[in-house]
Design an enzyme around this catalytic site. Structure first.
Site, PDB file in Angstrom:
ATOM      1  N   LYS A  82      19.331   6.079   7.105  1.00 14.81           N
ATOM      2  CA  LYS A  82      18.627   5.995   5.827  1.00 14.81           C
ATOM      3  C   LYS A  82      19.263   4.930   4.939  1.00 14.81           C
ATOM      4  O   LYS A  82      20.488   4.824   4.857  1.00 14.81           O
ATOM      5  CB  LYS A  82      18.662   7.359   5.138  1.00 14.81           C
ATOM      6  CG  LYS A  82      17.874   7.426   3.833  1.00 14.81           C
ATOM      7  CD  LYS A  82      17.909   8.839   3.273  1.00 14.81           C
ATOM      8  CE  LYS A  82      17.133   8.960   1.976  1.00 14.81           C
ATOM      9  NZ  LYS A  82      17.146  10.354   1.447  1.00 14.81           N
ATOM     10  N   SER A 151      12.775  12.312   0.457  1.00 14.59           N
ATOM     11  CA  SER A 151      12.987  10.878   0.328  1.00 14.59           C
ATOM     12  C   SER A 151      13.379  10.207   1.648  1.00 14.59           C
ATOM     13  O   SER A 151      13.409   8.992   1.752  1.00 14.59           O
ATOM     14  CB  SER A 151      14.102  10.615  -0.696  1.00 14.59           C
ATOM     15  OG  SER A 151      15.326  11.206  -0.270  1.00 14.59           O
ATOM     16  N   SER A 175      14.857  16.793   0.805  1.00 21.36           N
ATOM     17  CA  SER A 175      14.517  15.506   1.404  1.00 21.36           C
ATOM     18  C   SER A 175      14.849  15.365   2.882  1.00 21.36           C
ATOM     19  O   SER A 175      14.555  14.331   3.483  1.00 21.36           O
ATOM     20  CB  SER A 175      15.205  14.366   0.634  1.00 21.36           C
ATOM     21  OG  SER A 175      14.686  14.300  -0.672  1.00 21.36           O
TER      22      SER A 175
END
Length: 345
Positions: A82, A151, A175
Site C-alpha cells: 500500500k 482505504s 480499511s
C-alpha cells in the site's frame, strides 16, 4: 478472470524447481498489463525492478539448493505494498498530490521483514487520499461501476484479480476488512501491535493497524506470520508468542467454533439484502451461532471512534492542512476541522 498461483502453492513450486520467481513475476506483470487499464490498482510499478529482484531470488534459490540451505518463507513471491508504507526503491506518495515525488530513504519495518523473508516487492498499490475517505482511482475488479472499498483499495483489488498473490494494507476505520469484503478476497487484521507500523503513514496511533490480503486463508496466514513480531521503533508494538498461523491451519481446531451474531447500533443502516443474508447464515449455522445484544455503553462507540480519528487526523496532517488545504478533498478538510474542535479531554 485469469488467476495466477496462490502464495502457498507458488512457494512450494519454487522450492521444488517447478517454477522460477522470474516466471511468477512475469505472470503477474502480464496480468497487470491485461487488466490495469480497467482496475487501476497500482500507484507505482517498475517492471524492471520487480524482475531484477526475481532474478536475484532465483540465483539465491539455486545456491541454497546446492548447499542444502533453507529459503525464506516468502522466497520469490511478489507482494503489493500500500502506498502509505515507505519503500526505499519506489516512491511513497500517500495518495495525495502534496506528497508527489516523495522518495523515502529507508524501508518501513514491514518491508524489511518481507525482503528478509525473500519476497519480491512488486509495486505500490493505490490508497485513498492520505488513507482516509476520498477515493483513489481503483475500481472494483468484479464490477468497475462499484467501489473496491477503501482505504486499501489497490491492495485488495490487485489480489482479487490475480495481479499479485499477496498484498499489504492498513486499517484505521475498517480499511483492511472492507476492501477484502468488497473485492472478495481474504483480509486479515491481526491483534493491535502485532505488526510494526514504523515508517507507515501515521493517522491515529490508537487506531492504526497493518493487515494483509491473500486469495486463501492459508496465503493470508503465510504473509501475516512473516510480518508479526516485536519492533522497538513502534511504541505500541507487543512481543507476541510465535503465532504459528500456518501450523494452526494445518491441524484440527482445538475446540468447536462458537460464533456471536451481534446487531450493532447501526444494524438498520445495512442494506436489506445484507441483513437478510446474515440472518440466513445465522439460521444455517444453528447452535454454532448465538445472537448477542450489546449493552447500552456500546451505543456511542461509533461516535467515540469518529471523534478520536478526526482529532488525530487534525494532529497528524496539520502540516498538510497548513500548507495545502486547497489541495485536499472537502471531506478530509471537514474531518480535520471537526477534529481541531475536539479537546484533549
Amino acid at each position: 478472470m485469469q488467476q495466477i498461483l496462490g502464495a502457498v502453492e507458488a512457494v512450494d513450486k519454487i522450492r521444488k524447481g517447478l517454477i522460477s520467481s522470474e516466471q511468477l513475476v512475469r505472470r503477474c506483470l502480464e496480468q497487470i498489463e491485461r487488466l490495469e487499464a480497467e482496475v487501476q490498482a497500482w500507484a507505482h510499478l517498475d517492471p524492471d525492478y520487480a524482475l531484477e529482484q526475481a532474478r536475484k531470488s532465483d540465483k539465491v534459490a539455486g545456491e541454497a539448493v546446492r548447499q542444502g540451505q533453507p529459503l525464506g518463507p516468502l522466497h520469490g513471491i511478489p507482494v503489493g505494498i500500500k502506498d502509505i508504507i515507505d519503500t526505499r526503491d519506489l516512491p511513497t506518495e500517500n495518495g495525495t498530490v502534496l506528497h508527489a515525488g516523495r522518495r523515502p530513504e529507508i524501508d518501513a519495518a514491514l518491508v524489511t521483514r518481507l525482503k528478509q523473508a525473500g519476497a519480491v516487492i512488486l509495486g505500490k498499490t493505490v490508497t485513498t487520499e492520505l488513507a482516509v475517505f476520498h477515493p483513489g482511482k481503483t475500481r472494483n475488479p468484479h464490477n468497475p461501476n462499484h467501489t473496491p472499498g477503501g482505504s486499501s483499495s489497490g491492495s485488495a483489488a490487485a489480489v482479487a484479480c490475480g495481479m499479485a498473490p499477496l498484498a499489504v494494507g492498513t486499517q484505521t476505520n475498517g480499511s483492511i476488512i472492507r476492501p477484502a469484503s468488497f473485492c472478495g478476497v481474504y483480509g486479515y487484521k491481526p491483534t493491535y501491535g502485532f505488526i510494526s507500523r514504523h515508517r507507515v503513514l501515521l493517522q491515529s496511533r490508537p487506531l492504526d493497524q497493518v493487515g494483509v490480503y491473500g486469495r486463501s486463508i492459508e496465503d493470508a496466514a503465510l504473509i501475516a506470520e512473516t510480518l508479526i513480531g516485536y519492533d522497538a521503533n513502534d511504541p505500541d508494538s507487543v512481543m507476541p508468542d510465535d503465532p504459528e498461523l500456518v501450523k494452526a491451519l494445518a491441524g484440527e481446531p482445538p475446540i468447536e467454533a462458537q460464533l456471536a451474531f451481534i446487531k450493532t447500533p447501526v444494524w438498520q443502516q445495512a442494506d436489506l439484502s445484507a441483513r437478510s443474508a446474515l440472518e440466513e447464515l445465522v439460521e444455517a449455522l444453528g447452535d454454532a451461532a448465538v445472537e448477542i445484544s450489546l449493552p447500552e455503553m456500546f451505543d456511542g462507540a461509533h461516535e467515540h471512534h469518529r471523534q478520536i480519528m478526526e482529532a488525530d487526523l487534525a494532529r497528524s496532517f496539520a502540516a498538510e492542512y497548513r500548507d495545502g488545504a486547497d489541495q485536499l478533498s472537502d471531506i478530509l478538510t471537514q474531518m480535520m476541522e471537526r477534529g481541531r474542535e475536539v479537546s484533549e479531554t
